[in-house]
Structure formats: C-alpha cells, structure tokens
Design a protein around this motif. Structure first.
Motif, PDB file in Angstrom:
ATOM      1  N   ASP A 120       0.842  -1.208   0.000  1.00  0.00           N
ATOM      2  CA  ASP A 120       0.000   0.000   0.000  1.00  0.00           C
ATOM      3  C   ASP A 120       0.879   1.262   0.000  1.00  0.00           C
ATOM      4  N   ARG A 121       1.951   1.205   0.779  1.00  0.00           N
ATOM      5  CA  ARG A 121       2.861   2.343   0.876  1.00  0.00           C
ATOM      6  C   ARG A 121       3.638   2.532  -0.445  1.00  0.00           C
ATOM      7  N   LEU A 129      -6.731  -0.123  -2.930  1.00  0.00           N
ATOM      8  CA  LEU A 129      -5.444  -0.778  -3.188  1.00  0.00           C
ATOM      9  C   LEU A 129      -5.536  -1.787  -4.340  1.00  0.00           C
ATOM     10  N   ARG A 132      -5.033  -0.145  -7.557  1.00  0.00           N
ATOM     11  CA  ARG A 132      -3.652   0.298  -7.773  1.00  0.00           C
ATOM     12  C   ARG A 132      -2.754  -0.891  -8.121  1.00  0.00           C
TER      13      ARG A 132
END
Ligand SMILES: [Zn+2]
Length: 401
Positions: A120-121, A129, A132
């Motif tokens: 996630d970072r 997420l 992404r």
C-alpha cells in the motif's frame, strides 16, 4: 537386478492406473512399463498389501543412507495415497504430513497484513489498493506473441549461469511449448535422456517480471536440472531404479519445489536479476521499465504473501469453506484479482494438488534455511544430486543452528 527399486517403480506405475497423473515422470522405458502393467490393474486392496510388504522390506534391508530413509518416506506417502483412494478418511493435516514429510501450519494473517501495508505504501494514490495493484500489474503485461522470445532469452541466460554452478549432462535440453486451459501456469515434463518439455500456460496475462522466475523454476537450475542430474547420477550411474520414476504428492516434491523456488537466487544476485530484467527483458518486450527500485521492493513484499495458498487449503479441507469464500480470501490476503483468485483455487481444488500446494511454501522455506550458510553452493549441489527427504534436510538445519 535392483529388486527394491523395481518393486517401488511397479507400485508407482500401478497406483497411476487408479489415479492418473500420479506418475509425473517415468524414464525407465516403455518396455519395462508394459511388462509391469501387462496383467491389467491390480486392485487397491492388493496394492495396499504390496505397499505394506515393500515398506517392511525396506526397513529390514541394510540400504545406505539417505537412500533408505528416502525410500521409506516415499513408500509411506504411497500407502497414504492408496488408503485415500480406497475410501479411508484421513484428516487433511495428517494426509499432508504423511504424504510430504512436513508439518504444515496456518500462517497468521497478521504476516500478510504487514506485507499488504508495505505494498500500500509502495503504490500510493487515490482509489482502493486492489485497483492500484491491478494498474501496476497491467504496466508489466506483455503481448502473448512476445512471450516465447522472452522465455528463450531467459532460458539462455539461466542455462549459462547454471553451467557455472553444476556439470550439466551432455545432450541435456529443454523445449518450450505454449499451452492453454491448465490448472498451473508452468509445468516441466521430464522426458528422460536429460530432456524436458516446459509447458507455459497463457490463460492469464504474462508479466515481464514473471519470465525469469518461471524459467529458473521449471528449467535452470530448477526442475529440469534436478531431474537431469538425478537421472545421470542416481539412475544411470548407481543403477537405482526408483530414480526412474517421479511421483506427485510425495516427499520428493517438497525438495523439488523448494529447489525450483530458490533456483533464481542460486544463479543471480538480486542486483543481477534486476539488471537482467531492466536491460534485457523489458526492452525486448517493448515496454518501459518505469520504476525498477520500487518494483524490487514490491516483488519482495508480494513474496511474503506466498503462505496464502496453504491457508486456503486448510480453509477448504479443514473448515469446509465454499469456493466463493475462498476466492474472497485469496483476493483479500493474496492481493489478486477475482480472475487470478479463481485460477489459483482451480489448482487447490484439483484432487492431485490439494496437499501438493504445501510443497512450494514449505519446500522454499526449508531450503532457504538450509542454504543460509557459506557452503550454500555445495548444499545446493547435494540437493540436486542426492535422494533427500524434508526430514533429513530439517536435521541439517537444526544441527547448524
Ligand atoms: Zn514446480
């Protein structure tokens, strides 16, 4: 004649008549196979007696180690498979232990959650997420018609590096074939005489970063290399007949999948693998490699989700979860799309692979521990050339620590 080895081969070939696919590879020749199977299938009851007799015989014979332990554990796996085929109810965990000589456990979800937080970072931005992750994967997808050429580049490089690690038998070779509609993404069919055919299944889109791991896993220095070296040293030189057959759902698969999963790291440093990806594979695929450093970190984080599949097997076969529940679990903790999740469930739902699924995670974890010392190249060569069981390798690890 090697009577114990011959009885072992006969038992394996005969189980395969009740459970097609159990024999993953047989290189002892058609004549021997036909002679063994000439009288038609033996009943499961007879085969269970054969297996019990063979186990007793191995126990009573002064065979050298590690061959004796290997034969004993392999036959125990065959007895377990026969009991299951014969309708005996064996608890799933016990089945896995008796078939694979390991003790699989559930991986705490907190371990996956930590890796997911890291992903996630690394993939910041608006939106969930999953979206992404999907967008990131899409950037690395390669057109189907380019896949054979990329596999060939990876094959040449992996083979060159493997030759520096071990003496490959003269005449060894692999052929690569593109296939569809299979429950796996790649499969090494060992054909004997040091040759393999690697089937690459393109049901799901191929991503550039998966090319090199696939080739090192299936080919060099993974499955093909292990089979070729064991054919040469154990079967042709020592004359051990049991080395002419390879059986699914047995302890040897844990070692095999462990070898295949660590294979890349035995011939590439992380920097070298990243450079090959960036300098060779991405340009050949006609794709721009956007952020190599981030991709390395993402690759590491995604590898920490490898224990998800074993948990799915427990949830399916101990807890009785439905397919939809399992798909949701794979999506959540494996960060997979629904299509990918259904694909991996297909493998776990296949009766041949329901316990087999543990071989990847536990084989890799065990071998990484065994290969942690300065003698790792020598240990790896032993794994490629000796009949070793998970129990024996676990013994090395506890001795070293
Ligand atoms: Zn494999």
């Amino acid at each position: 004649m090697d009577e114990i080895g011959r009885a072992y081969v006969a038992l394996g070939l005969r189980i395969n008549e009740h459970f097609p696919g159990y024999v993953d590879a047989y290189i002892g020749g058609d004549e021997t196979r036909q002679a063994i199977l000439a009288h038609g299938p033996r009943s499961l009851a007879d085969l269970r007696e054969d297996a019990d007799r063979l186990a007793q015989r191995i126990a009573g014979e002064p065979l050298p180690e590690p061959r004796k332990t290997w034969l004993a554990k392999q036959v125990e796996a065959m007895r377990t498979m026969l009991a299951r085929l014969d309708g005996e109810i064996i608890p799933f965990r016990e089945e896995a232990e008796r078939c694979l000589d390991i003790r699989p456990e559930r991986v705490p979800e907190t371990e996956f959650e930590a890796a997911i937080a890291e992903i996630d970072r690394l993939l910041p931005g608006p939106g969930p997420l999953e979206e992404r992750v999907e967008a990131w994967k899409k950037q690395t997808e390669v057109a189907e018609d380019k896949v054979p050429m990329l596999l060939e580049l990876a094959r040449q490089e992996a083979r060159r590096r493997t030759q520096a690690l071990v003496d490959l038998p003269d005449g060894e070779d692999v052929e690569i074939l593109i296939v569809h509609n299979q429950p796996w993404s790649g499969y090494n069919w060992y054909l004997g005489h040091y040759r393999s055919r690697i089937d690459v299944n393109l049901d799901l889109p191929t991503r550039v970063p998966s090319i090199l791991p696939l080739m090192t896993h299936e080919g060099y220095p993974g499955h093909h290399t292990e089979h070729a070296l064991k054919e040469k040293i154990l079967y042709r030189e020592k004359g051990w007949e049991e080395a002419s057959i390879f059986l699914l759902n047995t302890p040897e698969c844990v070692i095999s999948e462990g070898i295949a999963n660590v294979a890349l790291d035995m011939i590439f440093t992380e920097d070298e693998a990243a450079a090959f990806l960036h300098d060779v594979l991405y340009p050949a695929a006609g794709l721009e490699h956007l952020d190599p450093e981030r991709d390395r970190a993402l690759g590491r984080a995604f590898r920490k989700l490898a224990g998800v599949s074993g948990n799915v097997a427990f949830l399916a076969y101990e807890d009785g979860w439905s397919d939809d529940e399992l798909v949701a679990y794979i999506q959540k903790y494996g960060l997979r799309s629904e299509t990918e999740a259904r694909f991996s469930l297909k493998f776990i739902r296949n009766p041949m692979f329901r316990t087999y699924i543990f071989t990847y995670f536990y084989g890799e974890r065990m071998l990484r521990a065994a290969l942690a010392g300065p003698d790792r190249r020598e240990v790896f060569r032993r794994l490629l050339t000796e009949p070793l069981t998970p129990g024996v390798v676990a013994g090395w690890i506890s001795q070293a620590s």
